[in-house]
Design a protein around this motif. Structure first.
Motif, PDB file in Angstrom:
ATOM      1  N   SER A 279      47.625  41.197  52.778  1.00 40.35           N
ATOM      2  CA  SER A 279      48.417  40.180  52.092  1.00 40.35           C
ATOM      3  C   SER A 279      48.146  40.278  50.590  1.00 40.35           C
ATOM      4  O   SER A 279      47.100  40.778  50.158  1.00 40.35           O
ATOM      5  CB  SER A 279      48.028  38.792  52.580  1.00 40.35           C
ATOM      6  N   PRO A 280      49.066  39.797  49.759  1.00 38.36           N
ATOM      7  CA  PRO A 280      48.811  39.781  48.316  1.00 38.36           C
ATOM      8  C   PRO A 280      47.539  39.022  47.955  1.00 38.36           C
ATOM      9  O   PRO A 280      46.827  39.414  47.025  1.00 38.36           O
ATOM     10  CB  PRO A 280      50.060  39.097  47.752  1.00 38.36           C
ATOM     11  N   GLN A 281      47.251  37.968  48.694  1.00 36.63           N
ATOM     12  CA  GLN A 281      46.052  37.193  48.411  1.00 36.63           C
ATOM     13  C   GLN A 281      44.791  38.019  48.671  1.00 36.63           C
ATOM     14  O   GLN A 281      43.830  37.983  47.886  1.00 36.63           O
ATOM     15  CB  GLN A 281      46.040  35.929  49.264  1.00 36.63           C
ATOM     16  N   ASP A 282      44.789  38.762  49.791  1.00 39.75           N
ATOM     17  CA  ASP A 282      43.638  39.620  50.089  1.00 39.75           C
ATOM     18  C   ASP A 282      43.505  40.741  49.064  1.00 39.75           C
ATOM     19  O   ASP A 282      42.398  41.124  48.682  1.00 39.75           O
ATOM     20  CB  ASP A 282      43.770  40.204  51.492  1.00 39.75           C
ATOM     21  N   LYS A 283      44.640  41.263  48.632  1.00 42.68           N
ATOM     22  CA  LYS A 283      44.599  42.311  47.611  1.00 42.68           C
ATOM     23  C   LYS A 283      44.002  41.771  46.306  1.00 42.68           C
ATOM     24  O   LYS A 283      43.194  42.438  45.656  1.00 42.68           O
ATOM     25  CB  LYS A 283      46.000  42.868  47.365  1.00 42.68           C
ATOM     26  N   GLU A 284      44.420  40.581  45.922  1.00 38.18           N
ATOM     27  CA  GLU A 284      43.890  40.002  44.691  1.00 38.18           C
ATOM     28  C   GLU A 284      42.388  39.795  44.793  1.00 38.18           C
ATOM     29  O   GLU A 284      41.641  40.098  43.848  1.00 38.18           O
ATOM     30  CB  GLU A 284      44.584  38.679  44.376  1.00 38.18           C
ATOM     31  N   THR A 285      41.925  39.299  45.931  1.00 34.30           N
ATOM     32  CA  THR A 285      40.486  39.100  46.120  1.00 34.30           C
ATOM     33  C   THR A 285      39.736  40.415  45.983  1.00 34.30           C
ATOM     34  O   THR A 285      38.690  40.501  45.316  1.00 34.30           O
ATOM     35  CB  THR A 285      40.223  38.481  47.502  1.00 34.30           C
ATOM     36  N   PHE A 286      40.273  41.464  46.597  1.00 31.58           N
ATOM     37  CA  PHE A 286      39.659  42.789  46.507  1.00 31.58           C
ATOM     38  C   PHE A 286      39.620  43.279  45.061  1.00 31.58           C
ATOM     39  O   PHE A 286      38.584  43.762  44.571  1.00 31.58           O
ATOM     40  CB  PHE A 286      40.444  43.768  47.380  1.00 31.58           C
ATOM     41  N   LEU A 287      40.724  43.145  44.349  1.00 33.64           N
ATOM     42  CA  LEU A 287      40.802  43.627  42.971  1.00 33.64           C
ATOM     43  C   LEU A 287      39.890  42.834  42.039  1.00 33.64           C
ATOM     44  O   LEU A 287      39.311  43.385  41.098  1.00 33.64           O
ATOM     45  CB  LEU A 287      42.246  43.571  42.488  1.00 33.64           C
ATOM     46  N   ARG A 288      39.776  41.552  42.293  1.00 32.22           N
ATOM     47  CA  ARG A 288      38.868  40.746  41.469  1.00 32.22           C
ATOM     48  C   ARG A 288      37.427  41.249  41.591  1.00 32.22           C
ATOM     49  O   ARG A 288      36.646  41.185  40.639  1.00 32.22           O
ATOM     50  CB  ARG A 288      38.939  39.278  41.884  1.00 32.22           C
ATOM     51  N   GLY A 289      37.096  41.779  42.755  1.00 31.94           N
ATOM     52  CA  GLY A 289      35.741  42.295  42.950  1.00 31.94           C
ATOM     53  C   GLY A 289      35.508  43.621  42.262  1.00 31.94           C
ATOM     54  O   GLY A 289      34.492  43.803  41.581  1.00 31.94           O
ATOM     55  N   ILE A 290      36.447  44.555  42.388  1.00 34.04           N
ATOM     56  CA  ILE A 290      36.210  45.901  41.856  1.00 34.04           C
ATOM     57  C   ILE A 290      36.560  46.028  40.373  1.00 34.04           C
ATOM     58  O   ILE A 290      36.122  46.964  39.708  1.00 34.04           O
ATOM     59  CB  ILE A 290      36.990  46.965  42.659  1.00 34.04           C
ATOM     60  N   LEU A 291      37.361  45.087  39.847  1.00 34.60           N
ATOM     61  CA  LEU A 291      37.759  45.146  38.439  1.00 34.60           C
ATOM     62  C   LEU A 291      37.355  43.867  37.713  1.00 34.60           C
ATOM     63  O   LEU A 291      38.057  43.365  36.838  1.00 34.60           O
ATOM     64  CB  LEU A 291      39.284  45.351  38.334  1.00 34.60           C
TER      65      LEU A 291
END
Length: 337
Positions: A279-291
């Protein structure tokens, strides 16, 4: 994302790989829109040169099957729902202005219809996007090729030819060609005029604005799938007041990049493409962690686009304003449609 949608996305990924394998095909040299030969008054016959195929129509098609959402919405925008006997392969919500019309069209399959299902509605025209005639069989052979359709007296038209390099202007040309087949040139001219007027208004809003360095995130945990320069998504981002940080990479095949390379370019915004099982929400959570050290994460500037973002004239006009507002929240964008 549901399992059904995951299956649809996997099919698209496989299809894209097959399409890219044919990038050296001579069809790639065809002009942006082929040619259409028809009297100015909309009379017939009409002859279209489409992906190396000459297709002649002696009358407007009356039993049309659209093989994907782009072709489906294109016909509905042209006011042709009564000519449609079937549709398939929807990945996003149908564009709002034609969603009611969509409900009246029979859905033949969640993905591509089998040969038997397709023939059961007795189509006189099959329309697809991204040259579905080449790869729509999973496994290969489960759907008709263009040659097989022609042999059964069924005409075909595709909105993108195998091996074509991305060309944002082609969308308008092919949309107008599609309208010509049905004698709906006036409606297409009206739509294209409205869309280009809206795009011009958006350009005026963004005049003098500094393009926002943006990372387009599609999928993956490393490497990360993105879009390069020159394609429809990159063009849509540019029209939205963004700058693709990987515009120096080729559009085809869609590039993959390392987390480190994204971090080094420090995007000020991230556009998330809602196209796979996350989901877009899960993607955002992932990106917030790596970037986490990027300006995009620090500012919280995340934008979300549909799988088919910028993919039809109406979607282009709407999506540049949606993404534009996300990138430039201080500006007032036109509402379209």
């Amino acid at each position: 994302m549901t399992n059904r949608r995951r299956q649809r996305w996997t099919a698209v990924a496989l299809a894209t790989a097959l399409m890219l394998a044919g990038c050296g095909d001579d069809q790639a040299d065809e002009s942006a829109g082929g040619t259409a030969s028809a009297p100015a008054d909309g009379s017939y016959p009409v002859t279209i040169s489409n992906c190396g195929e000459e297709v002649t129509f002696d009358a407007p098609p009356r039993r049309v099957v659209t093989m994907d959402q782009i072709s489906t919405e294109s016909l509905l925008h042209l006011g042709l729902k009564d000519a449609m006997v079937g549709t398939a392969f929807r990945n996003d919500d149908i564009f709002p202005s034609v969603s009611a019309d969509y409900e009246s069209v029979k859905v033949l399959a969640e993905m591509y219809p089998s040969k038997e299902v397709l023939l059961s509605v007795e189509p006189d025209l099959v329309v697809g996007n991204i040259d579905f005639f080449t790869y729509s069989g999973f496994p290969p052979g489960s759907n008709f090729t263009r040659e097989e359709l022609t042999g059964k007296g069924i005409k075909s038209y595709t909105l993108q030819c195998q091996g074509e390099q991305p060309d944002p202007e082609r969308m308008f040309v092919r949309f107008a060609e599609l309208a010509t087949i049905f004698g709906a040139q006036a409606r297409a001219d009206q739509i294209i005029g409205q869309v280009k007027e809206s795009l011009a208004a958006t350009e005026t809003v963004l005049a003098g604005a500094t393009p926002v360095p943006t990372f387009i995130y599609r999928s993956g945990t490393g490497p990360l799938a993105t879009f390069g320069g020159g394609g429809g998504s990159a063009d849509g981002l540019r029209r939205s007041g963004g700058q693709n940080i990987f515009s120096d990479k080729a559009a085809l095949p869609p590039p993959e990049v390392s987390v480190e390379s994204v971090a080094a370019l420090n995007p000020k915004a991230i556009v998330i493409s809602d196209e796979d099982e996350q989901s877009p929400q899960d993607k955002e959570t992932f990106l917030r962690g790596i970037l986490s050290q990027s300006d995009a994460v620090k500012n919280g500037t995340f934008c979300v686009t549909d799988f088919y973002a910028f993919g039809t004239p109406f979607r282009l006009a709407r999506d540049v304003n949606v993404v534009g507002k996300c990138l430039h929240p201080d500006k007032t964008f036109p509402a379209f449609p």
